[in-house]
Design an enzyme around this catalytic site. Structure first.
Site, PDB file in Angstrom:
ATOM      1  N   TYR A  84       0.834  -1.202   0.000  1.00 20.86           N
ATOM      2  CA  TYR A  84       0.000   0.000   0.000  1.00 20.86           C
ATOM      3  C   TYR A  84       0.871   1.255   0.000  1.00 20.86           C
ATOM      4  O   TYR A  84       0.658   2.176  -0.801  1.00 20.86           O
ATOM      5  CB  TYR A  84      -0.930   0.006   1.212  1.00 20.86           C
ATOM      6  CG  TYR A  84      -1.755   1.269   1.309  1.00 20.86           C
ATOM      7  CD1 TYR A  84      -2.782   1.523   0.408  1.00 20.86           C
ATOM      8  CD2 TYR A  84      -1.501   2.214   2.305  1.00 20.86           C
ATOM      9  CE1 TYR A  84      -3.528   2.692   0.485  1.00 20.86           C
ATOM     10  CE2 TYR A  84      -2.247   3.384   2.395  1.00 20.86           C
ATOM     11  CZ  TYR A  84      -3.262   3.616   1.482  1.00 20.86           C
ATOM     12  OH  TYR A  84      -4.000   4.775   1.561  1.00 20.86           O
ATOM     13  N   LYS A 107       1.269   4.332  -2.965  1.00 22.78           N
ATOM     14  CA  LYS A 107       1.049   5.759  -2.720  1.00 22.78           C
ATOM     15  C   LYS A 107       2.318   6.581  -3.011  1.00 22.78           C
ATOM     16  O   LYS A 107       2.237   7.729  -3.437  1.00 22.78           O
ATOM     17  CB  LYS A 107       0.577   5.976  -1.284  1.00 22.78           C
ATOM     18  CG  LYS A 107      -0.825   5.432  -1.026  1.00 22.78           C
ATOM     19  CD  LYS A 107      -1.847   6.104  -1.937  1.00 22.78           C
ATOM     20  CE  LYS A 107      -3.251   5.623  -1.728  1.00 22.78           C
ATOM     21  NZ  LYS A 107      -4.241   6.305  -2.592  1.00 22.78           N
ATOM     22  N   THR A 159     -13.291   6.481   6.589  1.00 20.19           N
ATOM     23  CA  THR A 159     -13.950   5.843   5.452  1.00 20.19           C
ATOM     24  C   THR A 159     -13.759   4.330   5.544  1.00 20.19           C
ATOM     25  O   THR A 159     -13.047   3.826   6.418  1.00 20.19           O
ATOM     26  CB  THR A 159     -13.357   6.326   4.110  1.00 20.19           C
ATOM     27  OG1 THR A 159     -12.017   5.801   3.974  1.00 20.19           O
ATOM     28  CG2 THR A 159     -13.321   7.845   4.037  1.00 20.19           C
TER      29      THR A 159
END
Length: 326
Positions: free
Chosen positions: A206, A210, A243
Protein backbone atom coordinates in the site's frame (compact mmCIF):
# COMPACT_ATOMS: atom_id res chain seq x y z
CA UNK A 1 15.63 -11.78 8.68
CA UNK A 2 13.95 -11.42 5.26
CA UNK A 3 10.53 -11.58 6.94
CA UNK A 4 11.62 -8.93 9.44
CA UNK A 5 12.70 -6.54 6.69
CA UNK A 6 9.85 -7.25 4.29
CA UNK A 7 6.85 -7.52 6.65
CA UNK A 8 7.55 -6.08 10.08
CA UNK A 9 9.33 -2.88 9.03
CA UNK A 10 6.63 -1.75 6.54
CA UNK A 11 4.03 -2.44 9.26
CA UNK A 12 5.91 -0.24 11.74
CA UNK A 13 6.59 2.51 9.21
CA UNK A 14 2.95 2.71 8.16
CA UNK A 15 1.61 2.97 11.70
CA UNK A 16 4.25 5.53 12.65
CA UNK A 17 3.07 7.64 9.72
CA UNK A 18 -0.47 7.24 11.03
CA UNK A 19 0.47 8.38 14.52
CA UNK A 20 2.18 11.50 13.12
CA UNK A 21 -0.92 12.37 11.10
CA UNK A 22 -3.20 11.90 14.11
CA UNK A 23 -1.01 14.16 16.23
CA UNK A 24 -1.20 16.81 13.53
CA UNK A 25 -4.97 16.46 13.32
CA UNK A 26 -5.24 16.70 17.10
CA UNK A 27 -3.68 20.17 17.13
CA UNK A 28 -4.74 21.53 13.72
CA UNK A 29 -8.17 22.26 12.35
CA UNK A 30 -9.26 20.79 9.04
CA UNK A 31 -8.84 22.96 5.96
CA UNK A 32 -11.94 25.01 5.23
CA UNK A 33 -12.79 25.49 1.58
CA UNK A 34 -13.01 29.08 0.38
CA UNK A 35 -15.83 30.19 -1.87
CA UNK A 36 -15.04 28.61 -5.23
CA UNK A 37 -15.90 29.96 -8.68
CA UNK A 38 -18.67 28.40 -10.71
CA UNK A 39 -17.56 25.61 -13.03
CA UNK A 40 -20.39 25.66 -15.57
CA UNK A 41 -19.49 23.92 -18.82
CA UNK A 42 -16.53 22.06 -17.33
CA UNK A 43 -16.37 18.27 -17.25
CA UNK A 44 -14.77 16.12 -14.54
CA UNK A 45 -14.10 12.42 -14.05
CA UNK A 46 -13.82 11.20 -10.45
CA UNK A 47 -12.68 7.61 -9.95
CA UNK A 48 -14.25 5.94 -6.92
CA UNK A 49 -16.76 8.79 -6.81
CA UNK A 50 -19.63 6.73 -5.43
CA UNK A 51 -18.57 6.71 -1.79
CA UNK A 52 -16.45 8.40 0.85
CA UNK A 53 -14.15 11.21 -0.25
CA UNK A 54 -14.79 10.47 -3.92
CA UNK A 55 -18.50 11.04 -3.47
CA UNK A 56 -17.93 14.27 -1.54
CA UNK A 57 -15.62 15.45 -4.33
CA UNK A 58 -18.13 14.57 -7.06
CA UNK A 59 -20.98 16.14 -5.13
CA UNK A 60 -19.14 19.41 -4.55
CA UNK A 61 -17.92 19.73 -8.12
CA UNK A 62 -21.48 19.12 -9.37
CA UNK A 63 -22.77 21.79 -6.98
CA UNK A 64 -20.40 24.25 -8.70
CA UNK A 65 -21.97 23.45 -12.07
CA UNK A 66 -19.65 20.76 -13.40
CA UNK A 67 -20.72 17.74 -15.40
CA UNK A 68 -19.25 14.98 -13.23
CA UNK A 69 -18.66 11.43 -14.39
CA UNK A 70 -18.47 9.05 -11.44
CA UNK A 71 -16.25 6.16 -12.58
CA UNK A 72 -16.40 2.97 -10.53
CA UNK A 73 -17.00 -0.77 -10.51
CA UNK A 74 -20.13 -0.88 -8.32
CA UNK A 75 -23.04 0.10 -10.56
CA UNK A 76 -25.80 0.06 -7.94
CA UNK A 77 -23.74 2.19 -5.57
CA UNK A 78 -22.76 4.55 -8.38
CA UNK A 79 -26.33 5.08 -9.55
CA UNK A 80 -27.42 5.73 -5.96
CA UNK A 81 -24.71 8.39 -5.66
CA UNK A 82 -25.92 10.04 -8.86
CA UNK A 83 -29.51 10.10 -7.58
CA UNK A 84 -28.39 11.65 -4.32
CA UNK A 85 -26.47 14.40 -6.11
CA UNK A 86 -29.43 15.19 -8.37
CA UNK A 87 -31.80 15.28 -5.39
CA UNK A 88 -29.70 18.08 -3.96
CA UNK A 89 -30.56 20.31 -6.92
CA UNK A 90 -26.96 20.64 -8.00
CA UNK A 91 -26.34 23.18 -10.74
CA UNK A 92 -24.31 20.61 -12.61
CA UNK A 93 -24.90 17.06 -13.75
CA UNK A 94 -23.73 13.70 -12.45
CA UNK A 95 -23.66 10.32 -14.13
CA UNK A 96 -22.17 6.91 -13.44
CA UNK A 97 -19.96 5.04 -15.91
CA UNK A 98 -18.49 1.61 -15.19
CA UNK A 99 -14.72 1.40 -14.75
CA UNK A 100 -12.66 -1.39 -13.20
CA UNK A 101 -9.21 0.00 -12.44
CA UNK A 102 -7.96 -3.53 -11.80
CA UNK A 103 -8.43 -4.32 -15.50
CA UNK A 104 -6.38 -2.69 -18.25
CA UNK A 105 -9.04 -3.74 -20.77
CA UNK A 106 -11.80 -2.06 -18.74
CA UNK A 107 -9.75 1.15 -18.54
CA UNK A 108 -9.22 1.19 -22.30
CA UNK A 109 -12.94 0.55 -22.91
CA UNK A 110 -13.92 3.34 -20.50
CA UNK A 111 -11.65 5.84 -22.26
CA UNK A 112 -12.84 4.74 -25.70
CA UNK A 113 -16.51 5.20 -24.73
CA UNK A 114 -15.85 8.55 -23.08
CA UNK A 115 -13.96 9.93 -26.09
CA UNK A 116 -16.66 8.68 -28.46
CA UNK A 117 -19.13 11.05 -26.80
CA UNK A 118 -17.16 14.10 -27.91
CA UNK A 119 -17.11 15.66 -24.46
CA UNK A 120 -14.20 17.81 -23.27
CA UNK A 121 -12.36 16.89 -20.06
CA UNK A 122 -11.17 19.60 -17.70
CA UNK A 123 -10.63 17.74 -14.42
CA UNK A 124 -9.49 14.19 -13.66
CA UNK A 125 -9.54 13.15 -10.01
CA UNK A 126 -7.63 9.90 -9.46
CA UNK A 127 -9.32 9.07 -6.17
CA UNK A 128 -10.19 5.36 -6.10
CA UNK A 129 -8.06 2.99 -4.07
CA UNK A 130 -7.81 -0.02 -1.82
CA UNK A 131 -5.78 -0.41 1.37
CA UNK A 132 -4.21 -3.32 3.26
CA UNK A 133 -6.05 -6.06 1.39
CA UNK A 134 -4.76 -9.67 1.56
CA UNK A 135 -2.45 -10.69 -1.27
CA UNK A 136 -4.35 -10.71 -4.54
CA UNK A 137 -3.69 -10.02 -8.20
CA UNK A 138 -5.48 -7.93 -10.78
CA UNK A 139 -6.95 -9.38 -13.95
CA UNK A 140 -3.60 -8.70 -15.65
CA UNK A 141 -1.51 -10.36 -12.93
CA UNK A 142 -0.33 -7.26 -11.04
CA UNK A 143 -0.19 -7.09 -7.25
CA UNK A 144 -3.54 -5.49 -6.38
CA UNK A 145 -2.38 -2.34 -4.54
CA UNK A 146 0.19 -1.51 -7.21
CA UNK A 147 -2.11 -2.53 -10.06
CA UNK A 148 -5.28 -0.73 -8.97
CA UNK A 149 -4.04 2.25 -6.94
CA UNK A 150 -1.15 3.11 -9.21
CA UNK A 151 -0.99 1.35 -12.60
CA UNK A 152 -4.74 1.71 -13.20
CA UNK A 153 -4.57 5.46 -12.68
CA UNK A 154 -1.29 5.68 -14.62
CA UNK A 155 -2.91 4.15 -17.69
CA UNK A 156 -6.19 6.04 -17.30
CA UNK A 157 -4.39 9.39 -17.04
CA UNK A 158 -2.15 8.72 -20.03
CA UNK A 159 -5.05 7.61 -22.23
CA UNK A 160 -7.01 10.76 -21.33
CA UNK A 161 -4.03 13.11 -21.57
CA UNK A 162 -4.63 14.18 -25.16
CA UNK A 163 -8.20 15.17 -24.29
CA UNK A 164 -7.08 17.06 -21.18
CA UNK A 165 -4.52 18.94 -23.29
CA UNK A 166 -7.12 19.77 -25.92
CA UNK A 167 -9.66 20.95 -23.31
CA UNK A 168 -7.27 23.17 -21.36
CA UNK A 169 -6.36 26.76 -22.17
CA UNK A 170 -3.30 28.73 -21.10
CA UNK A 171 -5.50 30.96 -18.93
CA UNK A 172 -7.67 28.06 -17.70
CA UNK A 173 -5.72 24.82 -17.44
CA UNK A 174 -7.12 21.31 -17.24
CA UNK A 175 -6.24 19.67 -13.92
CA UNK A 176 -5.16 16.21 -12.81
CA UNK A 177 -5.53 15.55 -9.08
CA UNK A 178 -4.11 12.31 -7.71
CA UNK A 179 -4.88 11.12 -4.18
CA UNK A 180 -1.82 9.91 -2.32
CA UNK A 181 -1.31 9.46 1.43
CA UNK A 182 1.08 10.23 4.26
CA UNK A 183 1.98 6.54 4.13
CA UNK A 184 4.09 7.35 1.07
CA UNK A 185 6.70 8.76 3.50
CA UNK A 186 7.22 5.22 4.76
CA UNK A 187 7.08 3.61 1.34
CA UNK A 188 9.99 1.87 -0.35
CA UNK A 189 10.06 1.50 -4.12
CA UNK A 190 11.80 -1.70 -5.18
CA UNK A 191 12.27 -1.40 -8.93
CA UNK A 192 13.24 -5.07 -9.08
CA UNK A 193 10.11 -6.19 -7.21
CA UNK A 194 7.31 -3.72 -7.88
CA UNK A 195 4.81 -6.58 -7.58
CA UNK A 196 5.88 -7.50 -4.01
CA UNK A 197 6.55 -11.09 -5.07
CA UNK A 198 9.64 -11.71 -2.93
CA UNK A 199 7.78 -11.39 0.36
CA UNK A 200 4.31 -9.90 0.47
CA UNK A 201 3.37 -7.21 2.96
CA UNK A 202 0.01 -5.46 2.59
CA UNK A 203 1.43 -2.48 4.50
CA UNK A 204 4.49 -2.28 2.26
CA UNK A 205 2.47 -2.75 -0.93
CA UNK A 206 0.00 0.00 0.00
CA UNK A 207 2.75 2.46 0.97
CA UNK A 208 4.65 1.69 -2.23
CA UNK A 209 1.56 2.36 -4.37
CA UNK A 210 1.05 5.76 -2.72
CA UNK A 211 4.74 6.61 -3.16
CA UNK A 212 4.52 5.67 -6.84
CA UNK A 213 1.57 8.04 -7.28
CA UNK A 214 3.61 11.01 -6.02
CA UNK A 215 6.56 10.17 -8.29
CA UNK A 216 4.14 9.83 -11.21
CA UNK A 217 2.52 13.19 -10.40
CA UNK A 218 5.81 15.06 -10.43
CA UNK A 219 7.21 13.41 -13.55
CA UNK A 220 3.96 14.02 -15.41
CA UNK A 221 4.11 17.71 -14.47
CA UNK A 222 7.67 17.93 -15.79
CA UNK A 223 6.52 16.50 -19.13
CA UNK A 224 3.54 18.87 -19.28
CA UNK A 225 5.71 21.88 -18.46
CA UNK A 226 8.34 20.89 -21.04
CA UNK A 227 5.63 20.64 -23.71
CA UNK A 228 3.96 23.87 -22.54
CA UNK A 229 0.63 22.08 -22.34
CA UNK A 230 -2.28 23.74 -20.47
CA UNK A 231 -2.62 20.92 -17.95
CA UNK A 232 -1.47 20.68 -14.32
CA UNK A 233 -0.74 17.62 -12.20
CA UNK A 234 -0.89 17.70 -8.39
CA UNK A 235 -0.92 15.12 -5.60
CA UNK A 236 -3.22 15.42 -2.60
CA UNK A 237 -2.87 13.95 0.89
CA UNK A 238 -6.32 13.88 2.55
CA UNK A 239 -5.04 13.01 6.03
CA UNK A 240 -6.67 10.24 8.06
CA UNK A 241 -10.32 10.11 7.10
CA UNK A 242 -13.11 7.96 8.51
CA UNK A 243 -13.95 5.84 5.45
CA UNK A 244 -14.29 2.16 4.57
CA UNK A 245 -10.60 2.09 3.55
CA UNK A 246 -9.73 1.19 7.13
CA UNK A 247 -11.86 -1.98 7.16
CA UNK A 248 -8.76 -4.09 6.52
CA UNK A 249 -6.77 -2.91 9.54
CA UNK A 250 -5.47 -5.67 11.80
CA UNK A 251 -7.83 -6.56 14.70
CA UNK A 252 -6.06 -4.56 17.47
CA UNK A 253 -5.83 -1.51 15.21
CA UNK A 254 -9.48 -1.95 14.20
CA UNK A 255 -10.54 -1.97 17.85
CA UNK A 256 -8.44 1.11 18.63
CA UNK A 257 -9.66 2.94 15.55
CA UNK A 258 -13.32 3.30 16.54
CA UNK A 259 -12.90 5.66 19.52
CA UNK A 260 -9.91 7.40 17.92
CA UNK A 261 -11.78 7.97 14.65
CA UNK A 262 -14.58 9.84 16.39
CA UNK A 263 -12.10 12.20 18.01
CA UNK A 264 -9.32 12.64 15.49
CA UNK A 265 -10.22 11.37 12.02
CA UNK A 266 -11.49 13.79 9.39
CA UNK A 267 -14.95 13.32 7.91
CA UNK A 268 -15.11 12.34 4.23
CA UNK A 269 -16.14 15.92 3.37
CA UNK A 270 -13.14 17.30 5.27
CA UNK A 271 -10.85 14.75 3.64
CA UNK A 272 -12.11 15.73 0.19
CA UNK A 273 -11.68 19.49 0.72
CA UNK A 274 -8.09 19.75 -0.53
CA UNK A 275 -8.86 17.71 -3.67
CA UNK A 276 -11.86 19.96 -4.39
CA UNK A 277 -9.66 23.02 -3.84
CA UNK A 278 -7.05 21.67 -6.27
CA UNK A 279 -9.78 20.94 -8.83
CA UNK A 280 -11.64 24.24 -8.73
CA UNK A 281 -9.83 27.10 -6.93
CA UNK A 282 -8.77 30.02 -9.12
CA UNK A 283 -5.46 30.32 -7.30
CA UNK A 284 -4.57 26.75 -8.32
CA UNK A 285 -4.84 27.51 -12.03
CA UNK A 286 -1.52 26.85 -13.79
CA UNK A 287 -0.05 25.56 -10.49
CA UNK A 288 1.31 22.03 -10.78
CA UNK A 289 3.87 19.64 -9.34
CA UNK A 290 2.63 20.16 -5.77
CA UNK A 291 1.96 17.85 -2.85
CA UNK A 292 -1.04 19.39 -1.10
CA UNK A 293 -1.96 18.62 2.49
CA UNK A 294 -4.69 20.35 4.49
CA UNK A 295 -4.96 23.01 1.80
CA UNK A 296 -1.24 23.84 1.80
CA UNK A 297 1.74 22.98 -0.40
CA UNK A 298 3.87 20.53 1.59
CA UNK A 299 7.16 18.70 1.13
CA UNK A 300 6.72 15.06 0.14
CA UNK A 301 9.32 12.35 0.78
CA UNK A 302 12.85 13.16 -0.41
CA UNK A 303 12.89 10.30 -2.92
CA UNK A 304 9.88 11.74 -4.76
CA UNK A 305 12.06 14.62 -6.04
CA UNK A 306 14.71 12.33 -7.54
CA UNK A 307 14.39 12.75 -11.31
CA UNK A 308 16.09 9.45 -12.14
CA UNK A 309 13.70 7.51 -9.91
CA UNK A 310 10.70 9.30 -11.45
CA UNK A 311 11.95 8.53 -14.96
CA UNK A 312 12.71 4.87 -14.21
CA UNK A 313 9.28 4.29 -12.66
CA UNK A 314 7.60 5.96 -15.64
CA UNK A 315 9.55 3.79 -18.07
CA UNK A 316 8.72 0.56 -16.25
CA UNK A 317 5.07 1.59 -15.86
CA UNK A 318 4.77 2.16 -19.61
CA UNK A 319 6.20 -1.31 -20.23
CA UNK A 320 3.79 -2.92 -17.74
CA UNK A 321 0.62 -1.37 -19.19
CA UNK A 322 1.71 -1.52 -22.83
CA UNK A 323 2.19 2.18 -23.55
CA UNK A 324 4.75 3.67 -25.89
CA UNK A 325 6.91 5.99 -23.79
CA UNK A 326 6.48 9.53 -25.12
Amino acid sequence: MLWLLSVLLPFVRLYLCGVKVLLYQLFNRSFTLPVLPKQNGRVAIVTGGARGMGFETARHLASLGMHVVIAGNEEEEGLAAVRKIHEEDSEGKAEFVFLDLASLESIRQFVQKFKARGLPLHVLVNNAGIMLVPERKTEDGFELHFGLNYLGHFLLTNLLLDLLKKSGKQDCCSRIITMSSATHYGGILDMDDLQSRTCYSAHGAYSQSKLALVLFTYYLQEKLTAGRFPVTSNAVDPGMVDTALYDNLCSPAQAAKKPVAKLLFRTPAEGASTAIYAAAASEMDAVGGCYLYNGQKTQSADITYEADVQAELWKRSCELVGLQEA
